[in-house]
Scaffold this motif. Structure first.
Motif, PDB file in Angstrom:
ATOM      1  N   ILE A 109       0.849  -1.186   0.000  1.00  0.00           N
ATOM      2  CA  ILE A 109       0.000   0.000   0.000  1.00  0.00           C
ATOM      3  C   ILE A 109       0.885   1.237   0.000  1.00  0.00           C
ATOM      4  N   LYS A 110       0.660   2.132  -0.959  1.00  0.00           N
ATOM      5  CA  LYS A 110       1.478   3.332  -1.062  1.00  0.00           C
ATOM      6  C   LYS A 110       1.291   4.232   0.144  1.00  0.00           C
TER       7      LYS A 110
ATOM      8  N   PHE B 276      -8.583  -5.208  -0.277  1.00  0.00           N
ATOM      9  CA  PHE B 276      -8.525  -6.478   0.445  1.00  0.00           C
ATOM     10  C   PHE B 276      -7.061  -6.833   0.685  1.00  0.00           C
ATOM     11  N   LEU B 277      -6.743  -7.161   1.923  1.00  0.00           N
ATOM     12  CA  LEU B 277      -5.355  -7.406   2.319  1.00  0.00           C
ATOM     13  C   LEU B 277      -5.013  -8.884   2.399  1.00  0.00           C
TER      14      LEU B 277
ATOM     15  N   ALA C  86      -0.054   4.050  17.610  1.00  0.00           N
ATOM     16  CA  ALA C  86       1.114   4.885  17.356  1.00  0.00           C
ATOM     17  C   ALA C  86       1.605   4.823  15.918  1.00  0.00           C
ATOM     18  N   SER C  87       1.013   3.959  15.082  1.00  0.00           N
ATOM     19  CA  SER C  87       1.488   3.824  13.707  1.00  0.00           C
ATOM     20  C   SER C  87       0.397   3.170  12.858  1.00  0.00           C
ATOM     21  N   GLN C  88       0.722   2.939  11.584  1.00  0.00           N
ATOM     22  CA  GLN C  88      -0.208   2.251  10.687  1.00  0.00           C
ATOM     23  C   GLN C  88       0.108   0.758  10.635  1.00  0.00           C
ATOM     24  N   MET C  89       0.359   0.195  11.811  1.00  0.00           N
ATOM     25  CA  MET C  89       0.597  -1.237  11.968  1.00  0.00           C
ATOM     26  C   MET C  89      -0.685  -1.888  12.484  1.00  0.00           C
TER      27      MET C  89
ATOM     28  N   GLU D 261       1.628   0.346   5.509  1.00  0.00           N
ATOM     29  CA  GLU D 261       2.337   1.198   4.561  1.00  0.00           C
ATOM     30  C   GLU D 261       3.222   0.401   3.610  1.00  0.00           C
ATOM     31  N   THR D 262       3.891  -0.629   4.112  1.00  0.00           N
ATOM     32  CA  THR D 262       4.846  -1.380   3.291  1.00  0.00           C
ATOM     33  C   THR D 262       4.307  -2.715   2.808  1.00  0.00           C
TER      34      THR D 262
END
Length: 446
Positions: free
Chosen positions: A2-3, A202-203, A218-221, A240-241
């Motif tokens: 994901i960008k 969809f992930l 605290a993050s996009q985790m 993100e990655t």
């Protein structure tokens, strides 16, 4: 993968006057503030450039529509019909004719313009107090053109904050379990979308059962639970990655862990020898520590925003209630004393309330209480609903609701809903498929 979305430049233009307008966020949508969201003006050259890049006929109108929809769905604002506007967007942005906006009963006005400069999208917007005939705020953003939707969400957050005094929640994402198929054979995938339902992705493929995704505050985790060869396995996923790793196999676990406020630990519950206890894991060292040791079923742990306390539900009293303890497992106190069974407690980001699910006389409720158990308020009831998750400003809850099937097992669905803290503004959140187990991200622009 994901960008990553980045706003390259934030320029704050000084506020020229204090506003006379004030939105009361404690009373629900009893008197939503009438405001006008003028389409952002755009020159012809920029319009054609963005049309080629983004396949959007008028990106200025598209961004203003996002702002309008966000403010409307908050329940606090009443965007006025653009057909009633008397002033053209480019002129209104330079100098509003306040008597024209007063005439259509607008109390606040949003104007702006869009330009294509050095292959970048530049957006300027202004917020005006119509009654006082003063500018309240002016901001400019420069970013890559594909970030245009995020610019709309960030403008919405800035307007919301200026008019209510609290941070917004529009520049956020929601992760959830996408569901398809008959109730007895559901295919479940991990999915993510913007808070308004756009950019759905969809992930996972649906080959394995996934449950209860949870965002890191605290993050996009994200952490989630997946069954690999019928074995519960906890995963970490970097949104993100796209990087994914296995934290470990946990026999007896039925719900995914939650992160600590700093994102360095996860807290979880899993069963062993007929009971379940609460454990923490340090994500750097992978050291696991047991927090509770009691002959009971302790589940659904959640940290307070400062990390000092943990709330969870347990049958220590003989039936499921909510408890609070210190983060080392000491000083355990029961805080729910109402009729019925309590579950899925989760602390507000503001630290003042705990949301929960309650089952009483065959109905499910989503409610909130103070952290000492006082002031219980039930916000919504239905046949089946659970798993509340807070918006990052602590003003809105998202949850999922299931419908009852008929005698043939037909008619089942699972959908996401939201409701604000006052119990007003209950809304269906549109998703491409059925959906459950939502979790709200922190603000992306933090």
């Amino acid at each position: 993968m994901i960008k990553k979305l980045i706003i390259v430049i934030f320029v704050l233009i000084p506020i020229k006057a204090l506003a006379l307008i004030e939105v009361d966020i404690t009373r629900g949508n009893l008197n939503p503030l009438p405001l006008a969201v003028s389409p952002l003006s755009i020159d012809e050259t920029s319009r054609k450039s963005f049309e080629q890049i983004l396949d959007k006929e008028n990106i200025g109108s598209e961004i203003s529509l996002i702002v309008e929809n966000n403010l409307r769905t908050s329940g606090l604002f009443n965007p006025l019909d653009k057909k009633a506007f008397l002033q053209a967007p480019d002129i209104a942005n330079l100098k509003p004719r306040f008597e024209d906006w007063n005439l259509i009963k607008a109390q606040a006005l949003i104007t702006g313009k869009v330009n294509f400069i050095n292959d970048k999208l530049r957006v300027e917007f202004r917020l005006w107090d119509v009654l006082a005939a003063k500018e309240m705020m002016a901001l400019a953003f420069t970013t890559v053109p594909t970030n245009w939707r995020r610019v709309g969400h960030i403008i919405s957050d800035k307007v919301y904050e200026r008019l209510t005094g609290e941070k917004g929640y529009f520049d956020t994402r929601i992760i959830y379990v996408a569901e398809e198929g008959p109730k007895t054979q559901r295919i479940k995938k991990l999915a993510i979308m913007d808070q308004d339902g756009a950019n759905n992705k969809f992930l996972t493929l649906g080959n394995e059962l996934v449950l209860t995704p949870r965002f890191n505050p605290a993050s996009q985790m994200v952490t989630y639970l997946s069954y690999f060869k019928n074995m519960p396995r906890v995963y970490l996923l970097d949104i993100e990655t796209g990087t994914q790793e296995v934290v470990g196999d946990f026999p007896g676990m039925t719900f995914a862990p939650r992160f600590s406020p700093d994102g360095k630990k996860i807290i979880m519950s899993f069963a062993k020898d007929g009971k379940s206890d609460i454990y923490t894991m340090n994500l750097e060292t992978r050291l696991v520590e047991r927090i509770t040791n009691h002959p009971s079923i302790d589940t659904s742990p959640s940290y307070s925003p400062d990390g000092k306390y943990i709330t969870f539900n347990s049958d220590r009293s003989g039936y499921q209630q909510i408890y609070v303890m210190k983060n080392d497992g000491s000083d355990v106190k029961r805080i729910s004393f109402g009729n019925g069974l309590y579950g899925t407690p989760v602390w507000s980001p503001r630290g003042d309330l705990i949301a929960f699910t309650k089952l009483h006389k065959g109905k499910f409720y989503i409610g909130v209480m103070r952290t000492d158990g006082t002031g219980e308020r039930l916000l919504t009831e239905n046949y089946y609903q659970e798993a509340p998750s807070w918006s990052p400003n602590g003003r809105v809850l998202i949850f999922y609701r299931e419908t009852k099937t008929n005698s043939k097992g037909e008619g089942f669905s699972a959908k996401l809903w939201s409701i604000d803290l006052t119990g007003y503004n209950e809304r269906l959140i549109k998703t491409e498929t059925d959906a459950s187990d939502p979790s709200w991200s922190s603000l992306l622009s933090n």
